[in-house]
Design a protein around this motif. Structure first.
Motif, PDB file in Angstrom:
ATOM      1  N   GLU A  56      41.881  35.228  43.221  1.00 53.37           N
ATOM      2  CA  GLU A  56      40.863  34.221  43.509  1.00 53.37           C
ATOM      3  C   GLU A  56      40.458  33.536  42.209  1.00 53.37           C
ATOM      4  O   GLU A  56      40.659  34.072  41.117  1.00 53.37           O
ATOM      5  N   THR A  57      39.875  32.358  42.318  1.00 53.15           N
ATOM      6  CA  THR A  57      39.538  31.583  41.115  1.00 53.15           C
ATOM      7  C   THR A  57      38.073  31.155  41.040  1.00 53.15           C
ATOM      8  O   THR A  57      37.623  30.700  39.987  1.00 53.15           O
ATOM      9  N   ASP A  58      37.337  31.284  42.136  1.00 50.89           N
ATOM     10  CA  ASP A  58      35.934  30.871  42.141  1.00 50.89           C
ATOM     11  C   ASP A  58      35.028  32.097  42.055  1.00 50.89           C
ATOM     12  O   ASP A  58      34.873  32.848  43.004  1.00 50.89           O
ATOM     13  N   PHE A  59      34.456  32.289  40.875  1.00 46.50           N
ATOM     14  CA  PHE A  59      33.564  33.430  40.648  1.00 46.50           C
ATOM     15  C   PHE A  59      32.141  32.955  40.363  1.00 46.50           C
ATOM     16  O   PHE A  59      31.372  33.623  39.664  1.00 46.50           O
ATOM     17  N   SER A  60      31.783  31.792  40.879  1.00 44.85           N
ATOM     18  CA  SER A  60      30.481  31.186  40.579  1.00 44.85           C
ATOM     19  C   SER A  60      29.321  32.042  41.073  1.00 44.85           C
ATOM     20  O   SER A  60      28.277  32.118  40.402  1.00 44.85           O
ATOM     21  N   SER A  61      29.486  32.702  42.226  1.00 40.86           N
ATOM     22  CA  SER A  61      28.384  33.530  42.734  1.00 40.86           C
ATOM     23  C   SER A  61      28.145  34.727  41.829  1.00 40.86           C
ATOM     24  O   SER A  61      26.999  35.120  41.589  1.00 40.86           O
ATOM     25  N   ILE A  62      29.232  35.301  41.312  1.00 37.71           N
ATOM     26  CA  ILE A  62      29.086  36.417  40.366  1.00 37.71           C
ATOM     27  C   ILE A  62      28.439  35.917  39.086  1.00 37.71           C
ATOM     28  O   ILE A  62      27.566  36.577  38.506  1.00 37.71           O
ATOM     29  N   ALA A  63      28.862  34.750  38.633  1.00 44.67           N
ATOM     30  CA  ALA A  63      28.312  34.176  37.400  1.00 44.67           C
ATOM     31  C   ALA A  63      26.804  33.977  37.520  1.00 44.67           C
ATOM     32  O   ALA A  63      26.049  34.249  36.573  1.00 44.67           O
ATOM     33  N   ASP A  64      26.354  33.520  38.683  1.00 40.65           N
ATOM     34  CA  ASP A  64      24.921  33.331  38.890  1.00 40.65           C
ATOM     35  C   ASP A  64      24.168  34.665  38.864  1.00 40.65           C
ATOM     36  O   ASP A  64      23.056  34.754  38.323  1.00 40.65           O
ATOM     37  N   LYS A  65      24.764  35.686  39.447  1.00 38.90           N
ATOM     38  CA  LYS A  65      24.144  37.016  39.428  1.00 38.90           C
ATOM     39  C   LYS A  65      23.999  37.526  37.991  1.00 38.90           C
ATOM     40  O   LYS A  65      22.984  38.117  37.628  1.00 38.90           O
ATOM     41  N   VAL A  66      25.035  37.301  37.192  1.00 40.96           N
ATOM     42  CA  VAL A  66      24.993  37.729  35.790  1.00 40.96           C
ATOM     43  C   VAL A  66      23.860  37.012  35.066  1.00 40.96           C
ATOM     44  O   VAL A  66      23.068  37.635  34.340  1.00 40.96           O
ATOM     45  N   LYS A  67      23.763  35.688  35.253  1.00 39.71           N
ATOM     46  CA  LYS A  67      22.722  34.906  34.583  1.00 39.71           C
ATOM     47  C   LYS A  67      21.321  35.390  34.966  1.00 39.71           C
ATOM     48  O   LYS A  67      20.435  35.528  34.120  1.00 39.71           O
ATOM     49  N   ASN A  68      21.130  35.665  36.240  1.00 40.54           N
ATOM     50  CA  ASN A  68      19.801  36.053  36.732  1.00 40.54           C
ATOM     51  C   ASN A  68      19.445  37.515  36.451  1.00 40.54           C
ATOM     52  O   ASN A  68      18.292  37.914  36.617  1.00 40.54           O
ATOM     53  N   SER A  69      20.412  38.300  36.017  1.00 37.37           N
ATOM     54  CA  SER A  69      20.175  39.732  35.790  1.00 37.37           C
ATOM     55  C   SER A  69      19.488  40.030  34.470  1.00 37.37           C
ATOM     56  O   SER A  69      18.947  41.118  34.265  1.00 37.37           O
ATOM     57  N   GLY A  70      19.540  39.086  33.549  1.00 33.37           N
ATOM     58  CA  GLY A  70      18.987  39.323  32.223  1.00 33.37           C
ATOM     59  C   GLY A  70      19.916  40.131  31.335  1.00 33.37           C
ATOM     60  O   GLY A  70      19.506  40.635  30.280  1.00 33.37           O
ATOM     61  N   ALA A  71      21.185  40.259  31.720  1.00 30.55           N
ATOM     62  CA  ALA A  71      22.162  41.020  30.934  1.00 30.55           C
ATOM     63  C   ALA A  71      22.396  40.360  29.582  1.00 30.55           C
ATOM     64  O   ALA A  71      22.375  39.130  29.460  1.00 30.55           O
ATOM     65  N   ASP A  72      22.603  41.191  28.569  1.00 31.04           N
ATOM     66  CA  ASP A  72      22.960  40.661  27.256  1.00 31.04           C
ATOM     67  C   ASP A  72      24.464  40.759  27.008  1.00 31.04           C
ATOM     68  O   ASP A  72      24.955  40.421  25.924  1.00 31.04           O
ATOM     69  N   SER A  73      25.203  41.210  28.044  1.00 29.08           N
ATOM     70  CA  SER A  73      26.645  41.379  27.897  1.00 29.08           C
ATOM     71  C   SER A  73      27.263  41.647  29.265  1.00 29.08           C
ATOM     72  O   SER A  73      26.573  42.016  30.215  1.00 29.08           O
ATOM     73  N   VAL A  74      28.583  41.463  29.338  1.00 31.65           N
ATOM     74  CA  VAL A  74      29.348  41.726  30.565  1.00 31.65           C
ATOM     75  C   VAL A  74      30.521  42.624  30.218  1.00 31.65           C
ATOM     76  O   VAL A  74      31.143  42.478  29.162  1.00 31.65           O
ATOM     77  N   TYR A  75      30.801  43.565  31.112  1.00 28.64           N
ATOM     78  CA  TYR A  75      32.039  44.336  30.979  1.00 28.64           C
ATOM     79  C   TYR A  75      32.873  44.099  32.226  1.00 28.64           C
ATOM     80  O   TYR A  75      32.384  44.224  33.352  1.00 28.64           O
ATOM     81  N   PHE A  76      34.151  43.780  32.015  1.00 29.47           N
ATOM     82  CA  PHE A  76      35.051  43.485  33.127  1.00 29.47           C
ATOM     83  C   PHE A  76      36.245  44.424  33.139  1.00 29.47           C
ATOM     84  O   PHE A  76      36.987  44.515  32.158  1.00 29.47           O
ATOM     85  N   GLY A  77      36.433  45.115  34.250  1.00 29.32           N
ATOM     86  CA  GLY A  77      37.610  45.954  34.437  1.00 29.32           C
ATOM     87  C   GLY A  77      38.622  45.185  35.266  1.00 29.32           C
ATOM     88  O   GLY A  77      38.440  44.997  36.467  1.00 29.32           O
ATOM     89  N   GLY A  78      39.670  44.696  34.611  1.00 29.53           N
ATOM     90  CA  GLY A  78      40.674  43.903  35.314  1.00 29.53           C
ATOM     91  C   GLY A  78      41.675  43.307  34.350  1.00 29.53           C
ATOM     92  O   GLY A  78      41.830  43.769  33.215  1.00 29.53           O
ATOM     93  N   GLN A  79      42.366  42.256  34.803  1.00 26.21           N
ATOM     94  CA  GLN A  79      43.441  41.634  34.036  1.00 26.21           C
ATOM     95  C   GLN A  79      43.035  40.250  33.539  1.00 26.21           C
ATOM     96  O   GLN A  79      42.024  39.682  33.975  1.00 26.21           O
ATOM     97  N   TYR A  80      43.858  39.681  32.651  1.00 29.54           N
ATOM     98  CA  TYR A  80      43.473  38.433  31.995  1.00 29.54           C
ATOM     99  C   TYR A  80      43.418  37.186  32.900  1.00 29.54           C
ATOM    100  O   TYR A  80      42.610  36.299  32.638  1.00 29.54           O
ATOM    101  N   PRO A  81      44.222  37.071  33.981  1.00 27.37           N
ATOM    102  CA  PRO A  81      44.094  35.836  34.768  1.00 27.37           C
ATOM    103  C   PRO A  81      42.686  35.642  35.335  1.00 27.37           C
ATOM    104  O   PRO A  81      42.126  34.539  35.267  1.00 27.37           O
ATOM    105  N   GLU A  82      42.132  36.704  35.899  1.00 29.22           N
ATOM    106  CA  GLU A  82      40.768  36.625  36.428  1.00 29.22           C
ATOM    107  C   GLU A  82      39.733  36.726  35.317  1.00 29.22           C
ATOM    108  O   GLU A  82      38.679  36.075  35.375  1.00 29.22           O
TER     109      GLU A  82
END
Length: 410
Positions: free
Chosen positions: A228-254
């Protein structure tokens, strides 16, 4: 790179030719650089040679091929010509299983290098085990492959004696990443995302557990779907969470797209991942400048290792179209471990391959030890590498740059 001295075969062998057996065949042609009358031993390779992860898969294939060519050039095993048969799994478990069946059906195959993906490896292990055919992965990091499904509970049990790997596990990589994020990068509030795959979900879980143990807080979690290519909903959750960082378990295309969309949503925070995102394609996948993003990868930077100078020189001289990429050195070492196991089996059997060559090669791999491209190559009682070196890379000026390398210690 230092290779062990050539095997001295018994004087009962005439003209350096090996006696034929159930495994291996007499090569009466000079095709592929082999000498007439030699026994052919095939090293299988399984990797994603096409598709979104082909940049890594081609590096695996080419590096194993280089090991075979080097062994032939140096006459590493007198009377034996090594060849590579590479199959494309497209990072799909079902394809990997089909490839495993095909490779086991070829009596000349005495060892397999691959696969890239832990999920693909799960589909192949049983097939190889039934055929006594050893596989050595240069890239799998999921602990369950070698230590069993209950590894997290401390109940370690090796599922398949035929499985080995030259890459360290996510037990090491996930904790190493968490320690860097918390202690070095001073991140305290992380949002954790995974791609629901064996590798990505496992790595993210190990990271999160260690990050919390250190005193950090996981302020949110989510999952995305591969391709999939649209991760906008996840991006909004990250912004609203107050996180100072993100960790992603996966591969480089996503991963590249995810980083792009998180920053596009207004969260100017770094994304960190494992070796699955450590590739130039991660940077290319992002349309937004992603300097500051981080990745861990097994081992030290190959370009900085004295032990890798010959490998790099020979790889360039061979004229491969694709770079050796993140797992090139580990793929060469995986193939070389098979070559050394074959060498030992031949030596112990008066200069010829025994009827049960596959089983003997698997047994010999347990005691293989040599100075390889990536450092000392050897396996523990689970088939895991004894090399626990890792590196953190950061995107700087649009390219990956090593920022910390060390041997992991609990």
């Amino acid at each position: 790179m230092r290779h062990r001295s050539l095997l001295i075969l018994t004087t009962a062998i005439t003209a350096g030719a090996l006696t034929l057996s159930a495994c291996g065949s007499r090569d009466d042609s000079s095709d592929g650089g082999g000498d007439s009358g030699k026994t052919t031993v095939v090293i299988g390779v399984d990797a994603p040679l096409t598709g979104s992860l082909s940049a890594l898969g081609q590096g695996i294939k080419n590096s194993a091929d280089l090991a075979a060519k080097t062994a032939n050039k140096n006459k590493e095993v007198d009377g034996v010509t090594f060849k590579v048969e590479a199959l494309d799994d497209q990072a799909v478990p079902a394809s990997g299983q089909q490839n495993a069946t095909k490779l086991t059906g070829n009596d000349e195959v005495l060892g397999v290098v691959g696969p890239l993906n832990s999920g693909v490896a799960q589909s192949m292990q049983g097939v190889f085990a039934k055929a006594d055919l050893a596989q050595v992965s240069p890239a799998n990091t999921n602990p369950a492959l070698s230590q069993g499904d209950n590894w997290a509970k401390g109940d370690l049990k090796r599922p398949f004696e035929t499985y080995f790997r030259t890459a360290t596990t996510d037990v090491i990589q996930g904790r190493f990443a968490a320690q860097y994020y918390y202690k070095d990068a001073k991140k305290k509030k992380v949002f954790v995302i995974d791609d629901k795959q064996t590798y990505g979900a496992g790595l993210a879980s190990i990271f999160a557990k260690e990050f919390k143990r250190l005193g950090g807080k996981v302020v949110g979690t989510d999952h995305l779907t591969v391709k999939e290519t649209d991760f906008s909903s996840i991006a909004d959750k990250v912004k609203n969470s107050g996180a100072d960082s993100v960790y992603f378990g996966g591969q480089y295309p996503e991963g590249g797209l995810l980083s792009d969309q998180i920053k596009g949503a207004g969260a100017e925070i770094p994304l960190m991942g494992g070796d699955g995102i450590y590739d130039p394609e991660f940077i290319k996948a992002s349309g937004t400048k992603n300097d500051g993003d981080l990745a861990t990868s097994v081992g030290y930077p190959v370009e900085e290792l004295d032990s890798a100078k010959t490998f790099i020189k020979d790889y360039e001289a061979a004229g491969y179209k694709d770079p050796y990429a993140a797992y090139g050195g580990y793929s060469y070492d995986a193939a070389w471990s098979v070559i050394q196991a074959v060498k030992k089996v031949v030596e112990d059997n008066d200069g010829k391959l025994p009827e049960d060559a596959r089983a003997k090669v698997t047994e010999a791999l347990k005691d293989v030890s040599f100075d390889g491209v990536t450092g000392k190559v050897a396996f523990d009682e689970y088939g895991d590498t004894t090399n626990k070196q890792l590196t953190v890379y950061e995107v700087k000026g649009g390219a990956w740059e090593a920022v910390k390398s060390e041997t992991f210690k609990d």
